[in-house]
Design a protein around this motif. Structure first.
Motif, PDB file in Angstrom:
ATOM      1  N   ASN A 274       0.816  -1.230   0.000  1.00  0.00           N
ATOM      2  CA  ASN A 274       0.000   0.000   0.000  1.00  0.00           C
ATOM      3  C   ASN A 274       0.845   1.274   0.000  1.00  0.00           C
ATOM      4  OD1 ASN A 274      -2.366  -1.483   0.036  1.00  0.00           O
ATOM      5  ND2 ASN A 274      -2.511  -1.498   2.279  1.00  0.00           N
ATOM      6  N   SER A 275       2.151   1.122   0.212  1.00  0.00           N
ATOM      7  CA  SER A 275       3.008   2.303   0.296  1.00  0.00           C
ATOM      8  C   SER A 275       3.455   2.824  -1.063  1.00  0.00           C
ATOM      9  CB  SER A 275       4.247   1.993   1.155  1.00  0.00           C
ATOM     10  OG  SER A 275       5.085   1.047   0.506  1.00  0.00           O
ATOM     11  N   PHE A 276       3.155   2.081  -2.141  1.00  0.00           N
ATOM     12  CA  PHE A 276       3.528   2.554  -3.480  1.00  0.00           C
ATOM     13  C   PHE A 276       2.404   2.233  -4.460  1.00  0.00           C
ATOM     14  CE2 PHE A 276       4.655  -1.834  -3.594  1.00  0.00           C
ATOM     15  CZ  PHE A 276       5.613  -2.059  -2.624  1.00  0.00           C
ATOM     16  N   ASP A 277       1.410   3.111  -4.497  1.00  0.00           N
ATOM     17  CA  ASP A 277       0.236   2.916  -5.338  1.00  0.00           C
ATOM     18  C   ASP A 277       0.559   2.988  -6.822  1.00  0.00           C
ATOM     19  OD1 ASP A 277      -1.284   2.698  -3.063  1.00  0.00           O
ATOM     20  OD2 ASP A 277      -1.773   4.837  -2.988  1.00  0.00           O
ATOM     21  N   SER A 278       1.637   3.669  -7.189  1.00  0.00           N
ATOM     22  CA  SER A 278       1.911   3.891  -8.608  1.00  0.00           C
ATOM     23  C   SER A 278       2.575   2.700  -9.292  1.00  0.00           C
ATOM     24  CB  SER A 278       2.803   5.126  -8.775  1.00  0.00           C
ATOM     25  OG  SER A 278       4.040   4.930  -8.097  1.00  0.00           O
ATOM     26  N   ILE A 279       3.061   1.707  -8.527  1.00  0.00           N
ATOM     27  CA  ILE A 279       3.755   0.555  -9.121  1.00  0.00           C
ATOM     28  C   ILE A 279       2.739  -0.506  -9.528  1.00  0.00           C
ATOM     29  CG2 ILE A 279       5.442  -1.270  -8.736  1.00  0.00           C
ATOM     30  CD1 ILE A 279       6.828   0.508  -6.729  1.00  0.00           C
ATOM     31  N   GLN A 280       2.799  -0.885 -10.787  1.00  0.00           N
ATOM     32  CA  GLN A 280       1.946  -1.960 -11.278  1.00  0.00           C
ATOM     33  C   GLN A 280       2.714  -3.281 -11.182  1.00  0.00           C
ATOM     34  OE1 GLN A 280      -1.335  -1.850 -12.226  1.00  0.00           O
ATOM     35  NE2 GLN A 280      -1.169   0.250 -11.418  1.00  0.00           N
ATOM     36  N   PRO A 281       2.209  -4.212 -10.395  1.00  0.00           N
ATOM     37  CA  PRO A 281       2.970  -5.458 -10.198  1.00  0.00           C
ATOM     38  C   PRO A 281       2.843  -6.415 -11.386  1.00  0.00           C
ATOM     39  CG  PRO A 281       0.890  -5.578  -9.018  1.00  0.00           C
ATOM     40  CD  PRO A 281       0.968  -4.187  -9.607  1.00  0.00           C
ATOM     41  N   ASP A 282       3.883  -7.242 -11.560  1.00  0.00           N
ATOM     42  CA  ASP A 282       3.760  -8.400 -12.445  1.00  0.00           C
ATOM     43  C   ASP A 282       2.919  -9.447 -11.723  1.00  0.00           C
ATOM     44  OD1 ASP A 282       5.310  -7.241 -14.369  1.00  0.00           O
ATOM     45  OD2 ASP A 282       7.149  -8.326 -13.836  1.00  0.00           O
ATOM     46  N   ILE A 283       2.195 -10.213 -12.503  1.00  0.00           N
ATOM     47  CA  ILE A 283       1.344 -11.262 -11.930  1.00  0.00           C
ATOM     48  C   ILE A 283       1.912 -12.626 -12.285  1.00  0.00           C
ATOM     49  CG2 ILE A 283      -0.969 -12.254 -11.828  1.00  0.00           C
ATOM     50  CD1 ILE A 283      -0.755  -9.428 -10.681  1.00  0.00           C
ATOM     51  N   ILE A 284       2.071 -13.460 -11.270  1.00  0.00           N
ATOM     52  CA  ILE A 284       2.508 -14.844 -11.482  1.00  0.00           C
ATOM     53  C   ILE A 284       1.280 -15.743 -11.438  1.00  0.00           C
ATOM     54  CG2 ILE A 284       3.857 -16.768 -10.559  1.00  0.00           C
ATOM     55  CD1 ILE A 284       5.848 -14.775  -9.484  1.00  0.00           C
ATOM     56  N   LYS A 285       1.115 -16.525 -12.501  1.00  0.00           N
ATOM     57  CA  LYS A 285      -0.019 -17.442 -12.586  1.00  0.00           C
ATOM     58  C   LYS A 285       0.476 -18.878 -12.459  1.00  0.00           C
ATOM     59  CE  LYS A 285      -2.541 -14.450 -15.817  1.00  0.00           C
ATOM     60  NZ  LYS A 285      -3.174 -14.361 -17.156  1.00  0.00           N
ATOM     61  N   ARG A 286      -0.341 -19.694 -11.854  1.00  0.00           N
ATOM     62  CA  ARG A 286      -0.008 -21.102 -11.821  1.00  0.00           C
ATOM     63  C   ARG A 286      -0.519 -21.757 -13.119  1.00  0.00           C
ATOM     64  NH1 ARG A 286      -3.929 -23.274  -6.895  1.00  0.00           N
ATOM     65  NH2 ARG A 286      -5.823 -23.552  -8.137  1.00  0.00           N
ATOM     66  N   PRO A 287      -0.214 -23.021 -13.386  1.00  0.00           N
ATOM     67  CA  PRO A 287      -0.520 -23.610 -14.693  1.00  0.00           C
ATOM     68  C   PRO A 287      -1.993 -23.584 -15.101  1.00  0.00           C
ATOM     69  CG  PRO A 287       1.089 -24.959 -13.576  1.00  0.00           C
ATOM     70  CD  PRO A 287       0.651 -23.916 -12.587  1.00  0.00           C
TER      71      PRO A 287
ATOM     72  N   PHE B  83       0.416 -14.792  -7.305  1.00  0.00           N
ATOM     73  CA  PHE B  83       1.411 -13.921  -6.686  1.00  0.00           C
ATOM     74  C   PHE B  83       1.534 -12.606  -7.454  1.00  0.00           C
ATOM     75  CE2 PHE B  83       3.096 -18.257  -5.772  1.00  0.00           C
ATOM     76  CZ  PHE B  83       2.909 -18.230  -4.398  1.00  0.00           C
ATOM     77  N   GLU B  84       1.932 -11.564  -6.721  1.00  0.00           N
ATOM     78  CA  GLU B  84       2.265 -10.273  -7.319  1.00  0.00           C
ATOM     79  C   GLU B  84       3.744 -10.001  -7.072  1.00  0.00           C
ATOM     80  OE1 GLU B  84      -1.947  -7.890  -6.567  1.00  0.00           O
ATOM     81  OE2 GLU B  84      -0.363  -7.851  -5.028  1.00  0.00           O
ATOM     82  N   VAL B  85       4.396  -9.376  -8.054  1.00  0.00           N
ATOM     83  CA  VAL B  85       5.809  -9.018  -7.912  1.00  0.00           C
ATOM     84  C   VAL B  85       5.955  -7.522  -8.162  1.00  0.00           C
ATOM     85  CG1 VAL B  85       8.166  -9.468  -8.631  1.00  0.00           C
ATOM     86  CG2 VAL B  85       6.462 -11.292  -8.788  1.00  0.00           C
ATOM     87  N   TYR B  86       6.365  -6.809  -7.137  1.00  0.00           N
ATOM     88  CA  TYR B  86       6.586  -5.366  -7.235  1.00  0.00           C
ATOM     89  C   TYR B  86       8.084  -5.117  -7.384  1.00  0.00           C
ATOM     90  CZ  TYR B  86       1.829  -4.848  -5.423  1.00  0.00           C
ATOM     91  OH  TYR B  86       0.461  -4.904  -5.236  1.00  0.00           O
ATOM     92  N   HIS B  87       8.425  -4.271  -8.331  1.00  0.00           N
ATOM     93  CA  HIS B  87       9.838  -3.922  -8.548  1.00  0.00           C
ATOM     94  C   HIS B  87       9.978  -2.405  -8.504  1.00  0.00           C
ATOM     95  CE1 HIS B  87      13.339  -3.303 -11.575  1.00  0.00           C
ATOM     96  NE2 HIS B  87      13.822  -3.418 -10.342  1.00  0.00           N
ATOM     97  N   TRP B  88      10.894  -1.922  -7.677  1.00  0.00           N
ATOM     98  CA  TRP B  88      11.171  -0.488  -7.664  1.00  0.00           C
ATOM     99  C   TRP B  88      12.664  -0.267  -7.458  1.00  0.00           C
ATOM    100  CZ3 TRP B  88       8.753  -2.988  -3.628  1.00  0.00           C
ATOM    101  CH2 TRP B  88       9.358  -2.915  -2.367  1.00  0.00           C
ATOM    102  N   GLN B  89      13.086   0.931  -7.776  1.00  0.00           N
ATOM    103  CA  GLN B  89      14.491   1.300  -7.676  1.00  0.00           C
ATOM    104  C   GLN B  89      14.655   2.526  -6.782  1.00  0.00           C
ATOM    105  OE1 GLN B  89      15.301   1.690 -11.959  1.00  0.00           O
ATOM    106  NE2 GLN B  89      16.615  -0.124 -11.802  1.00  0.00           N
ATOM    107  N   PHE B  90      15.783   2.571  -6.089  1.00  0.00           N
ATOM    108  CA  PHE B  90      16.088   3.732  -5.248  1.00  0.00           C
ATOM    109  C   PHE B  90      16.763   4.813  -6.090  1.00  0.00           C
ATOM    110  CE2 PHE B  90      16.482   0.440  -1.698  1.00  0.00           C
ATOM    111  CZ  PHE B  90      15.181   0.640  -1.289  1.00  0.00           C
TER     112      PHE B  90
END
Length: 553
Positions: free
Chosen positions: A527-540, A546-553
């Motif tokens: 909830n601390s980074f609303d602007s990041i759109q996560p990648d979605i991991i799907k099972r078969p 799962f969601e994967v959030y990636h950000w850089q400093f």
């Protein structure tokens, strides 16, 4: 085509079927049971799995004593040795994790053929091999990294060599095999007791043969590293390893959590659960055939027509009785009850082989396709059809794909051909040695200043295999969302971290266990980074897990 050639072709087809059922999509299921703990330790051959509730001798001393490397605090060492070799040859992947057990499963089919052939003749040998090849229970244990597949293999090897020794007097071979069996798991201790009981009733002359007892001594000699390990542990800390300390009622403060022991219930619970546990593993066709086999044997005994074949049946019967009594002591967990499979199939093969040819063929035509269907529907299908306990086994929960394998693949792609620019310091000298070695081996790879953050509500064993494995053996900085928030963004940035990958649960239904202490850290972080759109991991099956959030400093 002559009968001999036909028999060889049929046996070859059975072995091929056994191999297909055990090796096809061997990496299908997620790592969500004890194979995570066994496999993790096998990679580096270390007795450590980062649990504050069950520490090991490797954590008790500043330098690991030489004796502590001879065995493990909860199991003998052979499984870890074989799996360590597999990882060395094929890398840290699910194929290497499960390869020794799948091979043992196929080899067990061949051994059961030889045993049944020795006891009852080639016809029953073919039937026994065929039934074991397609048995959903045995296929399951051969497709997962638990010791029982190796236990069954060494039990059958020892039994076959024991039967040969009764013919040729060469007892030392089964003594070697028994020693290796005992180095695999303590549940194999039942085997020599069964041999002695069988010989007492049917071949007492062997009990006074010094070669028999020399074979027992040879087995003890092979097992001696574990004996020495326990002697040194007792001298050093005042108790034996986890299994023996539990057996002798020793209270060990370092072992506060014993999940398998805590779940087995009291004696009444174990007694009530034995028959349901057997049924749940075998399902109704094999279970009914087991009852029919016992009934057929009982009828022969009642009519006083105990022929040589019926007498030979006392060997598997004694084994079944001994293990049932043992389950009353340790609990009838499905991973233990599976040891009964080859002995049950020996009885069934004898019974079916005794039937008229037409009845035998009809029964096999019904039984074999059903078992193949159960195996595929339980262990290979992503969504089994029908009703649990009727069209597929209760073992499906152990072979399910929750999506952790897809998460693992996603993480592998991120870290491929990279080395960590920053790694966390370790608490123990042996872990520091592993960290430095892994960094040195990766010195020619490009650096990635990444921090891996995971949802603390992930299933613990899946977390252990997916994340902690990379933390220990590849030195990647990996922390839970709780730890990330406690330290704060500024701290991680000051360590030189430039990229953060945060793995979060999207679908809580993927959890295979109830969360007793639910953490809100993952939600707070997301909830601390609303602007990041996560990648979605799907099972078969396409379900988003799962969601994967990636950000850089």
């Amino acid at each position: 085509m002559n009968k001999k050639l036909f028999s060889y072709l049929l046996l070859g087809l059975i072995i091929f079927t056994a191999g297909f059922l055990r090796f096809y999509q061997l990496d299908h299921s997620d790592v969500i049971n004890d194979e995570a703990i066994i496999g993790f330790r096998s990679i580096g051959y270390i007795d450590f799995f980062s649990s504050p509730y069950q520490t090991t001798p490797w954590e008790w001393f500043s330098d690991v004593p030489a004796w502590a490397r001879l065995s493990f605090h909860d199991h003998p060492p052979l499984t870890f040795v074989l799996q360590h070799i597999s990882f060395k040859l094929f890398g840290q992947n699910l194929f290497a994790l499960r390869l020794p057990f799948a091979l043992a499963g196929v080899a067990s089919v061949v051994l059961l053929y030889l045993i049944a052939k020795n006891l009852y003749g080639k016809k029953s040998g073919i039937i026994a091999a065929l039934l074991l090849a397609v048995s959903s229970y045995h296929v399951w244990v051969s497709r997962t990294g638990l010791q029982e597949a190796l236990v069954i293999f060494f039990i059958l090897l020892t039994l076959f060599l024991f039967l040969k020794a009764l013919e040729n007097g060469q007892h030392w071979w089964w003594g070697i095999s028994l020693g290796l069996a005992m180095l695999t798991k303590y549940t194999t201790f039942i085997l020599p007791l069964g041999f002695i009981c069988y010989l007492f009733f049917f071949k007492r002359s062997v009990l006074v043969n010094k070669k028999f007892w020399l074979a027992i001594c040879l087995a003890a000699l092979i097992f001696s590293p574990v004996i020495f390990y326990n002697i040194k542990m007792y001298q050093t800390v005042g108790h034996f390893d986890l299994q023996f300390s539990y057996l002798f009622g020793q209270q060990v403060a370092e072992w506060q959590s014993l999940p398998g022991k805590e779940q087995m219930g009291d004696f009444i619970d174990r007694l009530k659960n034995i028959i349901p546990a057997i049924y749940q593993g075998f399902l109704w066709p094999m279970f009914f055939m087991l009852i029919a086999s016992f009934g057929f044997l009982g009828l022969k005994i009642f009519k006083s027509r105990v022929d040589n074949d019926a007498k030979k049946n006392w060997l598997p019967v004694i084994a079944i009785i001994f293990y049932l009594l043992f389950f009353l002591l340790i609990g009838p967990s499905k991973r233990f009850v599976v040891i009964l499979v080859p002995f049950v199939i020996l009885l069934i093969a004898w019974f079916i082989g005794s039937l008229p040819r037409a009845a035998r063929i009809i029964l096999l035509i019904i039984l074999i396709p059903l078992e193949i269907f159960f195996s595929c529907n339980t262990l290979l299908a992503y969504n089994p059809i029908g009703t649990r306990g009727l069209t597929y086994s209760y073992l499906d929960i152990e072979n399910y794909n929750w999506g952790y394998n897809q998460l693992d693949s996603y993480l592998s792609n991120i870290l491929a051909d990279k080395k960590p620019a920053f790694s966390l310091e370790t608490k123990y000298p042996f872990l520091e040695t592993i960290r430095k070695k892994s960094l040195n081996e990766a010195k020619n790879k490009s650096e990635l200043a990444a921090l891996i953050v995971y949802d603390p509500n992930f299933y613990d064993l899946a977390t252990f295999w997916t994340f902690h494995r990379r933390l220990v053996y590849a030195s990647w900085p990996i922390v839970s969302a709780d730890v990330y928030l406690q330290q704060g963004k500024d701290f991680w940035q000051s360590q030189g971290i430039s990229d953060v990958y945060f793995f979060k649960i999207k679908d809580p239904l993927i959890l295979s266990q109830s969360v007793t202490v639910f953490s809100t850290a993952a939600e707070e972080l997301a909830n601390s980074f609303d602007s990041i759109q996560p990648d979605i991991i799907k099972r078969p099956d396409g379900r988003e897990v799962f969601e994967v959030y990636h950000w850089q400093f």
